[in-house]
Design a protein around this motif. Sequence first.
Motif, PDB file in Angstrom:
ATOM      1  N   MET A   9       0.836  -1.210   0.000  1.00  0.00           N
ATOM      2  CA  MET A   9       0.000   0.000   0.000  1.00  0.00           C
ATOM      3  C   MET A   9       0.868   1.256   0.000  1.00  0.00           C
ATOM      4  N   GLN A  10       1.967   1.217   0.765  1.00  0.00           N
ATOM      5  CA  GLN A  10       2.883   2.354   0.780  1.00  0.00           C
ATOM      6  C   GLN A  10       3.546   2.538  -0.584  1.00  0.00           C
ATOM      7  N   LYS A  11       3.894   1.437  -1.237  1.00  0.00           N
ATOM      8  CA  LYS A  11       4.482   1.524  -2.575  1.00  0.00           C
ATOM      9  C   LYS A  11       3.478   2.112  -3.570  1.00  0.00           C
ATOM     10  N   MET A  12       2.216   1.714  -3.450  1.00  0.00           N
ATOM     11  CA  MET A  12       1.205   2.255  -4.358  1.00  0.00           C
ATOM     12  C   MET A  12       0.979   3.736  -4.089  1.00  0.00           C
ATOM     13  N   ALA A  13       0.972   4.130  -2.827  1.00  0.00           N
ATOM     14  CA  ALA A  13       0.813   5.549  -2.504  1.00  0.00           C
ATOM     15  C   ALA A  13       1.979   6.356  -3.077  1.00  0.00           C
ATOM     16  N   GLN A  14       3.188   5.825  -2.969  1.00  0.00           N
ATOM     17  CA  GLN A  14       4.360   6.512  -3.529  1.00  0.00           C
ATOM     18  C   GLN A  14       4.270   6.589  -5.048  1.00  0.00           C
ATOM     19  N   ALA A  15       3.779   5.524  -5.673  1.00  0.00           N
ATOM     20  CA  ALA A  15       3.627   5.523  -7.136  1.00  0.00           C
ATOM     21  C   ALA A  15       2.614   6.579  -7.568  1.00  0.00           C
ATOM     22  N   SER A  73      -7.683  10.466 -11.477  1.00  0.00           N
ATOM     23  CA  SER A  73      -8.806  10.582 -10.559  1.00  0.00           C
ATOM     24  C   SER A  73      -9.591   9.272 -10.482  1.00  0.00           C
ATOM     25  N   LYS A  74      -9.735   8.590 -11.601  1.00  0.00           N
ATOM     26  CA  LYS A  74     -10.420   7.288 -11.608  1.00  0.00           C
ATOM     27  C   LYS A  74      -9.657   6.268 -10.774  1.00  0.00           C
ATOM     28  N   ILE A  75      -8.343   6.306 -10.841  1.00  0.00           N
ATOM     29  CA  ILE A  75      -7.544   5.391 -10.018  1.00  0.00           C
ATOM     30  C   ILE A  75      -7.761   5.696  -8.544  1.00  0.00           C
ATOM     31  N   SER A  76      -7.743   6.971  -8.187  1.00  0.00           N
ATOM     32  CA  SER A  76      -7.996   7.350  -6.794  1.00  0.00           C
ATOM     33  C   SER A  76      -9.365   6.867  -6.335  1.00  0.00           C
ATOM     34  N   SER A  77     -10.338   6.964  -7.220  1.00  0.00           N
ATOM     35  CA  SER A  77     -11.684   6.494  -6.909  1.00  0.00           C
ATOM     36  C   SER A  77     -11.704   4.984  -6.667  1.00  0.00           C
ATOM     37  N   GLU A  78     -10.974   4.234  -7.477  1.00  0.00           N
ATOM     38  CA  GLU A  78     -10.907   2.775  -7.294  1.00  0.00           C
ATOM     39  C   GLU A  78     -10.206   2.425  -5.979  1.00  0.00           C
ATOM     40  N   CYS A  79      -9.170   3.164  -5.638  1.00  0.00           N
ATOM     41  CA  CYS A  79      -8.476   2.935  -4.369  1.00  0.00           C
ATOM     42  C   CYS A  79      -9.432   3.150  -3.193  1.00  0.00           C
ATOM     43  N   MET A  80     -10.161   4.251  -3.246  1.00  0.00           N
ATOM     44  CA  MET A  80     -11.093   4.550  -2.157  1.00  0.00           C
ATOM     45  C   MET A  80     -12.242   3.547  -2.104  1.00  0.00           C
TER      46      MET A  80
END
Length: 136
Positions: free
Chosen positions: A29-35, A120-127
């Motif tokens: 999750m930290q790696k994805m946040a950094q990406a 933004s769509k990726i952020s939406s999928e994460c949430m």
Amino acid sequence: MKKLVAVYVIIMTCGFAEEYTQADRIFDMQKMAQAMQDIQSGFFYNNLDIVKAGAKDLKETVVKIGPIKKETENKDVYERWMTNNTAMTKRIQRKIAQNTDDIVARFSAGDATQALQFYSKISSECMKCHVRLRKW
């Protein structure tokens, strides 16, 4: 004889395969946040290489996400279904992977606005995952 050795090696490999732990999930999750931060930095600096690197890291890391041993060994069927919804997880992983490809394609073509919409769509999928599965 060769078949016997090959079967033995496969059994030993499966036996010693490490399970996915909570620490592994947190690290991923930290790696994805950094990406995601790298992709955003690439947008702000108008640097395609940074966007590509962030998209590559995100795409490689998102496929590793899965249920941990505690979630898969839970005996309560409803609880296991709620915390281990693999179908939803796989769907989110596919959408994120596709959207990262779209980000790189749009940003490469010079359409930063569309690339930002895919971000933004990726952020939406994460949430979506964090709200539905992780109960945030």
